[in-house]
Design a protein around this motif. Structure first.
Motif, PDB file in Angstrom:
ATOM      1  N   ALA A   9     -27.698  37.913  13.642  1.00  0.00           N
ATOM      2  CA  ALA A   9     -27.359  36.553  14.037  1.00  0.00           C
ATOM      3  C   ALA A   9     -27.351  35.642  12.821  1.00  0.00           C
ATOM      4  CB  ALA A   9     -28.360  36.051  15.070  1.00  0.00           C
ATOM      5  N   GLY A  10     -26.250  34.896  12.655  1.00  0.00           N
ATOM      6  CA  GLY A  10     -26.057  34.038  11.500  1.00  0.00           C
ATOM      7  C   GLY A  10     -25.027  34.582  10.530  1.00  0.00           C
ATOM      8  N   GLN A  11     -24.686  35.865  10.658  1.00  0.00           N
ATOM      9  CA  GLN A  11     -23.688  36.450   9.763  1.00  0.00           C
ATOM     10  C   GLN A  11     -22.271  36.090  10.215  1.00  0.00           C
ATOM     11  OE1 GLN A  11     -24.947  40.731   9.617  1.00  0.00           O
ATOM     12  NE2 GLN A  11     -25.040  40.314   7.409  1.00  0.00           N
ATOM     13  N   PHE A  12     -21.304  36.426   9.353  1.00  0.00           N
ATOM     14  CA  PHE A  12     -19.908  36.161   9.675  1.00  0.00           C
ATOM     15  C   PHE A  12     -19.089  37.433   9.577  1.00  0.00           C
ATOM     16  CE2 PHE A  12     -20.345  35.288   5.113  1.00  0.00           C
ATOM     17  CZ  PHE A  12     -19.287  35.997   4.568  1.00  0.00           C
ATOM     18  N   SER A  62     -18.125  32.799  11.531  1.00  0.00           N
ATOM     19  CA  SER A  62     -19.449  33.168  12.019  1.00  0.00           C
ATOM     20  C   SER A  62     -19.370  33.590  13.485  1.00  0.00           C
ATOM     21  CB  SER A  62     -20.421  31.996  11.894  1.00  0.00           C
ATOM     22  OG  SER A  62     -20.618  31.637  10.546  1.00  0.00           O
ATOM     23  N   MET A  63     -20.168  34.575  13.843  1.00  0.00           N
ATOM     24  CA  MET A  63     -20.274  34.966  15.239  1.00  0.00           C
ATOM     25  C   MET A  63     -21.054  33.915  16.023  1.00  0.00           C
ATOM     26  SD  MET A  63     -19.313  37.839  13.683  1.00  0.00           S
ATOM     27  CE  MET A  63     -20.708  38.384  12.700  1.00  0.00           C
ATOM     28  N   CYS A  64     -20.558  33.566  17.207  1.00  0.00           N
ATOM     29  CA  CYS A  64     -21.298  32.711  18.142  1.00  0.00           C
ATOM     30  C   CYS A  64     -22.082  33.534  19.153  1.00  0.00           C
ATOM     31  CB  CYS A  64     -20.351  31.810  18.934  1.00  0.00           C
ATOM     32  SG  CYS A  64     -19.286  30.739  17.972  1.00  0.00           S
ATOM     33  N   SER A  65     -21.680  34.760  19.343  1.00  0.00           N
ATOM     34  CA  SER A  65     -22.270  35.614  20.365  1.00  0.00           C
ATOM     35  C   SER A  65     -23.571  36.234  19.874  1.00  0.00           C
ATOM     36  CB  SER A  65     -21.270  36.701  20.764  1.00  0.00           C
ATOM     37  OG  SER A  65     -20.620  37.234  19.621  1.00  0.00           O
ATOM     38  N   ASP A  70     -17.759  36.401  19.928  1.00  0.00           N
ATOM     39  CA  ASP A  70     -17.250  35.052  20.124  1.00  0.00           C
ATOM     40  C   ASP A  70     -17.173  34.320  18.792  1.00  0.00           C
ATOM     41  OD1 ASP A  70     -16.922  35.220  22.848  1.00  0.00           O
ATOM     42  OD2 ASP A  70     -18.858  34.304  23.327  1.00  0.00           O
ATOM     43  N   PHE A  71     -16.151  33.468  18.653  1.00  0.00           N
ATOM     44  CA  PHE A  71     -15.930  32.701  17.428  1.00  0.00           C
ATOM     45  C   PHE A  71     -15.490  31.281  17.790  1.00  0.00           C
ATOM     46  CE2 PHE A  71     -15.029  37.158  16.568  1.00  0.00           C
ATOM     47  CZ  PHE A  71     -15.815  37.394  15.447  1.00  0.00           C
ATOM     48  N   TYR A  72     -15.641  30.368  16.830  1.00  0.00           N
ATOM     49  CA  TYR A  72     -15.304  28.955  17.021  1.00  0.00           C
ATOM     50  C   TYR A  72     -14.532  28.506  15.794  1.00  0.00           C
ATOM     51  CZ  TYR A  72     -16.239  23.972  18.096  1.00  0.00           C
ATOM     52  OH  TYR A  72     -16.140  22.630  18.380  1.00  0.00           O
ATOM     53  N   SER A  73     -13.391  27.838  15.998  1.00  0.00           N
ATOM     54  CA  SER A  73     -12.509  27.532  14.869  1.00  0.00           C
ATOM     55  C   SER A  73     -11.915  26.137  14.976  1.00  0.00           C
ATOM     56  CB  SER A  73     -11.359  28.546  14.818  1.00  0.00           C
ATOM     57  OG  SER A  73     -10.439  28.227  13.783  1.00  0.00           O
ATOM     58  N   ILE A  74     -11.761  25.508  13.823  1.00  0.00           N
ATOM     59  CA  ILE A  74     -10.940  24.304  13.720  1.00  0.00           C
ATOM     60  C   ILE A  74      -9.505  24.745  13.424  1.00  0.00           C
ATOM     61  CG2 ILE A  74     -11.377  24.008  11.235  1.00  0.00           C
ATOM     62  CD1 ILE A  74     -11.327  20.969  11.776  1.00  0.00           C
ATOM     63  N   VAL A  75      -8.552  24.022  13.987  1.00  0.00           N
ATOM     64  CA  VAL A  75      -7.141  24.344  13.769  1.00  0.00           C
ATOM     65  C   VAL A  75      -6.586  23.386  12.718  1.00  0.00           C
ATOM     66  CG1 VAL A  75      -4.861  24.511  14.802  1.00  0.00           C
ATOM     67  CG2 VAL A  75      -6.878  25.177  16.130  1.00  0.00           C
ATOM     68  N   VAL A  76      -6.206  23.934  11.592  1.00  0.00           N
ATOM     69  CA  VAL A  76      -5.561  23.164  10.535  1.00  0.00           C
ATOM     70  C   VAL A  76      -4.051  23.271  10.763  1.00  0.00           C
ATOM     71  CG1 VAL A  76      -5.261  22.891   8.044  1.00  0.00           C
ATOM     72  CG2 VAL A  76      -7.454  23.705   8.970  1.00  0.00           C
ATOM     73  N   PRO A  77      -3.354  22.158  11.008  1.00  0.00           N
ATOM     74  CA  PRO A  77      -1.933  22.228  11.402  1.00  0.00           C
ATOM     75  C   PRO A  77      -1.075  23.112  10.512  1.00  0.00           C
ATOM     76  CG  PRO A  77      -2.741  19.993  11.603  1.00  0.00           C
ATOM     77  CD  PRO A  77      -3.850  20.774  10.967  1.00  0.00           C
ATOM     78  N   ALA A  92     -21.518  27.132  14.973  1.00  0.00           N
ATOM     79  CA  ALA A  92     -21.265  28.492  15.458  1.00  0.00           C
ATOM     80  C   ALA A  92     -22.419  29.457  15.225  1.00  0.00           C
ATOM     81  CB  ALA A  92     -19.969  29.029  14.850  1.00  0.00           C
ATOM     82  N   PRO A  93     -22.936  29.617  13.991  1.00  0.00           N
ATOM     83  CA  PRO A  93     -23.992  30.615  13.812  1.00  0.00           C
ATOM     84  C   PRO A  93     -25.265  30.288  14.573  1.00  0.00           C
ATOM     85  CG  PRO A  93     -23.726  29.282  11.835  1.00  0.00           C
ATOM     86  CD  PRO A  93     -22.566  28.969  12.734  1.00  0.00           C
ATOM     87  N   TYR A  94     -25.520  29.000  14.851  1.00  0.00           N
ATOM     88  CA  TYR A  94     -26.724  28.640  15.600  1.00  0.00           C
ATOM     89  C   TYR A  94     -26.651  29.114  17.044  1.00  0.00           C
ATOM     90  CZ  TYR A  94     -27.532  25.573  11.601  1.00  0.00           C
ATOM     91  OH  TYR A  94     -27.726  25.073  10.330  1.00  0.00           O
ATOM     92  N   LEU A  95     -25.442  29.190  17.593  1.00  0.00           N
ATOM     93  CA  LEU A  95     -25.287  29.687  18.959  1.00  0.00           C
ATOM     94  C   LEU A  95     -25.697  31.154  19.044  1.00  0.00           C
ATOM     95  CD1 LEU A  95     -21.872  28.009  19.806  1.00  0.00           C
ATOM     96  CD2 LEU A  95     -24.163  27.204  20.408  1.00  0.00           C
ATOM     97  N   SER A  96     -25.520  31.878  17.954  1.00  0.00           N
ATOM     98  CA  SER A  96     -25.967  33.268  17.885  1.00  0.00           C
ATOM     99  C   SER A  96     -27.463  33.340  17.588  1.00  0.00           C
ATOM    100  CB  SER A  96     -25.175  34.014  16.813  1.00  0.00           C
ATOM    101  OG  SER A  96     -25.544  35.371  16.750  1.00  0.00           O
ATOM    102  N   ILE A  97     -27.920  32.551  16.612  1.00  0.00           N
ATOM    103  CA  ILE A  97     -29.330  32.551  16.230  1.00  0.00           C
ATOM    104  C   ILE A  97     -30.216  32.184  17.411  1.00  0.00           C
ATOM    105  CG2 ILE A  97     -31.016  31.258  14.842  1.00  0.00           C
ATOM    106  CD1 ILE A  97     -28.815  31.219  12.617  1.00  0.00           C
TER     107      ILE A  97
END
Length: 263
Positions: A43-46, A64-67, A75-82, A130-135
């Motif tokens: 938990a905390g790795q990517f 980073s893994m959220c799961s 699970d992952f969380y991302s910002i979308v850069v246009p 994101a990594p805190y959701l896993s931690i």
């Protein structure tokens, strides 16, 4: 590309399927991938995720893994850069589409790098949550610390993703008796709702407002910090904590802080 080189590259990754996509805002998405049985992480790795490019080649990005370590999915969380080479392609994908997953998880952003303490402060901006959701899905983290504060700083209130998931963590059966330890402190820097913290995290640390809102006195004896988010926040927060008497954890010198840039 010759066959031998192509085979060597393919040995480094698996091809996984998107099973869920969630649009939080027009710029924030989370997604779920199938998980190969052989993929292990702390938990905390990517993970490095890859997509093909038109005309050949690939583009890879770290997420980073959220799961949880024990989940059967990733699970992952991302910002979308246009105009982003990766995220703009990612945003067009749907469940059933595929992407590449590097077989090795990476990174050293783990709570067990911190020595024992009373209070664990998880400080994030944006997708750095994101990594805190896993931690926070590690039973040991709940047992080690008496109090856990998750502060998530975003520009606009709509970007405060995962609020229901964070609330549900308190009643998870694996650590339910410790659920009362978690405080969630949302921070919004633009047009914050009434009563909500509305300054950048390093400013809130310097003024003492973050500690006051949590009702917890910070001290090098009791406080441990994890920092994840945009590089400017990480740099400024690290600098502010050093002014307050805290130091980085090193390989042979346990300290009070571990950090990771969110991009």
């Amino acid at each position: 590309m010759n066959a031998a080189l192509e085979a060597e590259i393919q040995q480094k990754y698996t091809t996984e399927t998107i099973t869920e996509m969630r649009l939080w805002t027009d710029k924030l998405i989370s997604f779920r991938l199938t998980r190969p049985e052989s993929f292990r992480f702390s938990a905390g790795q990517f993970a490095r995720l890859g997509l093909p490019l038109e005309g050949g080649g690939q583009v890879w990005r770290a997420y980073s893994m959220c799961s949880a370590e024990y989940d059967e999915f990733l699970d992952f969380y991302s910002i979308v850069v246009p105009d982003g080479q990766f995220s703009s392609r990612l945003a067009m994908l749907q469940p059933g589409d595929q992407m590449m997953l590097d077989k090795r998880a990476m990174g050293f952003f783990q709570a067990d790098r911190l020595p024992d303490g009373r209070d664990l402060w998880l400080l994030a901006t944006g997708t750095g949550i994101a990594p805190y959701l896993s931690i926070l899905q590690q039973p040991e983290v709940w047992r080690r610390f008496e109090r856990i504060v998750l502060a998530h700083c975003v520009r606009e209130a709509a970007e405060l993703s995962f609020q229901q998931e964070i609330a549900a963590l308190r009643s998870h059966p694996l650590w339910q008796e410790h659920g009362h330890k978690l405080q969630y402190l949302p921070v919004v820097t633009r047009a914050a709702p009434a009563g909500m913290l509305n300054q950048r995290i390093p400013v809130l640390l310097e003024s003492g407002e973050l500690a006051a809102r949590a009702g917890i006195e910070m001290s090098p004896e009791h406080s441990r910090f994890m920092l994840c988010g945009n590089p400017k926040m990480v740099e400024d927060t690290h600098r502010q904590l050093m002014k307050m008497g805290y130091r980085m954890t090193r390989q042979n010198a346990p300290g009070h802080i571990v950090l990771e840039n969110g991009w």
